[in-house]
Design an enzyme around this catalytic site. Structure first.
Site, PDB file in Angstrom:
ATOM      1  N   SER A 195       0.835  -1.200   0.000  1.00 55.86           N
ATOM      2  CA  SER A 195       0.000   0.000   0.000  1.00 55.86           C
ATOM      3  C   SER A 195       0.877   1.260   0.000  1.00 55.86           C
ATOM      4  CB  SER A 195      -0.970  -0.042   1.185  1.00 55.86           C
ATOM      5  OG  SER A 195      -1.970   0.953   1.052  1.00 55.86           O
ATOM      6  N   ASP A 291      -8.296  -2.674  -7.233  1.00 54.69           N
ATOM      7  CA  ASP A 291      -7.743  -2.469  -5.900  1.00 54.69           C
ATOM      8  C   ASP A 291      -8.803  -1.907  -4.952  1.00 54.69           C
ATOM      9  OD1 ASP A 291      -6.337  -0.357  -3.936  1.00 54.69           O
ATOM     10  OD2 ASP A 291      -4.965  -2.015  -4.317  1.00 54.69           O
ATOM     11  N   HIS A 358      -6.463  -5.936  -1.739  1.00 53.68           N
ATOM     12  CA  HIS A 358      -5.479  -4.895  -1.427  1.00 53.68           C
ATOM     13  C   HIS A 358      -4.446  -5.498  -0.493  1.00 53.68           C
ATOM     14  CE1 HIS A 358      -4.054  -0.748  -1.005  1.00 53.68           C
ATOM     15  NE2 HIS A 358      -3.966  -0.940   0.297  1.00 53.68           N
TER      16      HIS A 358
END
Length: 413
Positions: A195, A291, A358
């Site tokens: 991330s 995502d 994610h």
């Protein structure tokens, strides 16, 4: 671990959805542990628990968290064939783009080591078990904690609000500390991140390479870090506006690659799509084509959807209309266009699966398990390993949703 209708349910405990200065974001990395159908991923895999090490020399270098506390990392030493191999995992956890949001952040583990967990589980790419992490289990494995709010790239301060924006210094101090603890003797190294940490692994990839002699095998991996400068459902650019605040507030510009800032504005150079073509070090991009963080926070945040038309779709892709899925297919197409030039370099690797997900490297079920996501007949861990060790070139791009039945889709409550 049980699977129901191909969906993995992630329970969000009240604090997941925040609205800070008009930017609503779902910070998927805020959860201490993922839970699926009430079964903790931690109890299911019985992972190694690793303690926090604070970087004692960091303060003298001005390398401190938002609140001025010491930064830190968790490290498990390698052994055997991995004794001189190093994996650095950069923690994710969103960003702060204003004094107000950064003041809030410094009261959490994302802005202060005071609030960080003193022990964390090492799962997925950090696991110490060969049957969970076949290529990296016996490496020196480090998770660098994230407490600056600008993907380890800022350098500034706000004395009035008592905020320290020292991400770049934290990065440098951590690398210096690890080099003194044996990383300087590494014969192979991998910089990874998830991330905001995945963005950081792109930003710092060539810097990481430069730490080592040319004889050291060095590569980088970005997991869920391919944030796109995409239009939201209202036609605005929610994420660009937010990133502009991050870059200007935290003094990020001077730490962005000149290969980008020589031709584009600083905010554009915080978007990976404008950086990846100029990275010299071999880089692997792992990303879900849909995502979950970007769907929720960049494409369809509530600020861009005041009528709530996207509410149910944001939480569960099975509740998306045909028109909404078509919009999301456009986002996937934008992602594939963004990596076209990057994918042409033989040294680079790709794994773009058509999942609503994610961060897939740190979770054991998505990294390496009996039913992990596949493209063709190969999962994420083996794809990354084959690429890193030059066993096989990996340029894996999934067919569009809904063709992939191996996904661990995230569904939000």
């Amino acid at each position: 671990m049980r699977k129901l209708m191909g969906l993995w349910v992630l329970f969000i405990y009240g604090f997941a959805s925040k609205c800070v200065d008009g930017f609503e974001y779902l910070n998927l990395t805020e959860l201490p542990f993922d839970s699926f159908h009430g079964v903790s991923a931690v109890s299911a895999y019985n992972p190694l628990i690793v303690g926090l090490t604070l970087i004692q020399g960091a303060a003298s270098k001005g390398a401190v968290c938002l609140d001025g506390t010491l930064p830190g990392y968790h490290m498990d030493h390698g052994y055997g064939s991995g004794a001189h191999s190093w994996l650095i995992q950069l923690e994710g956890g969103g960003w702060c783009n204003s004094v107000r949001s950064c003041v809030y952040r410094k009261t959490t583990r994302r802005g202060s080591s005071t609030y960080m967990e003193k022990q964390i589980p090492f799962t997925g790419i950090l696991s110490n078990k060969a049957d969970e992490n076949p290529d990296f289990f016996n490496w020196n494995r480090v998770k660098l904690r994230y407490c600056d709010g600008a993907s380890f790239a800022g350098d500034g301060e706000d004395k009035t609000a008592e905020l320290e924006f020292r991400g770049q210094r934290i990065w440098s101090a951590a690398m210096e500390d690890l080099m003194s603890k044996g990383m300087n003797d590494a014969n192979q190294a991998l910089l990874s991140g998830c991330s905001a940490g995945g963005l950081a692994s792109i930003l710092h990839c060539d810097e990481f390479r430069d730490l080592f002699p040319g004889s050291t095998k060095v590569k980088c991996l970005s997991d869920a870090g391919l944030f796109l400068d995409a239009a939201d459902v209202s036609g605005g650019h929610t994420l660009r506006t937010f990133f502009s605040g991050v870059v200007s507030l935290q003094g990020v510009e001077k730490n962005l690659p000149s290969t980008c800032t020589n031709r584009l504005d600083p905010t554009s150079c915080f978007f990976p799509e404008n950086l990846i073509a100029n990275i010299k070090t071999p880089l692997f991009i792992l990303n879900a084509a849909y995502d979950s963080w970007q769907v929720q926070s960049s494409l369809a945040p509530t600020s861009a959807d005041p009528s709530g038309y996207w509410h149910d779709c944001r939480l569960n892709h099975e509740h998306c209309s045909e028109a909404q899925i078509l919009f999301l297919q456009g986002f996937r197409n934008q992602m594939l266009n963004a990596i076209k030039g990057f994918s042409m370099a033989s040294q680079n690797g790709l794994f773009i699966n058509s999942c609503f997900a994610h961060c897939q490297t740190e979770r054991q079920d998505t990294w390496f398990a009996d039913d992990s996501p596949l493209i063709g007949n190969k999962g994420i861990a083996l794809s990354v390993g084959d690429w890193y060790f030059d066993r096989e070139g990996i340029k894996a791009i999934d067919c569009p949703y809904p063709c992939d039945k191996t996904c661990h889709h995230l569904v939000f409550k």
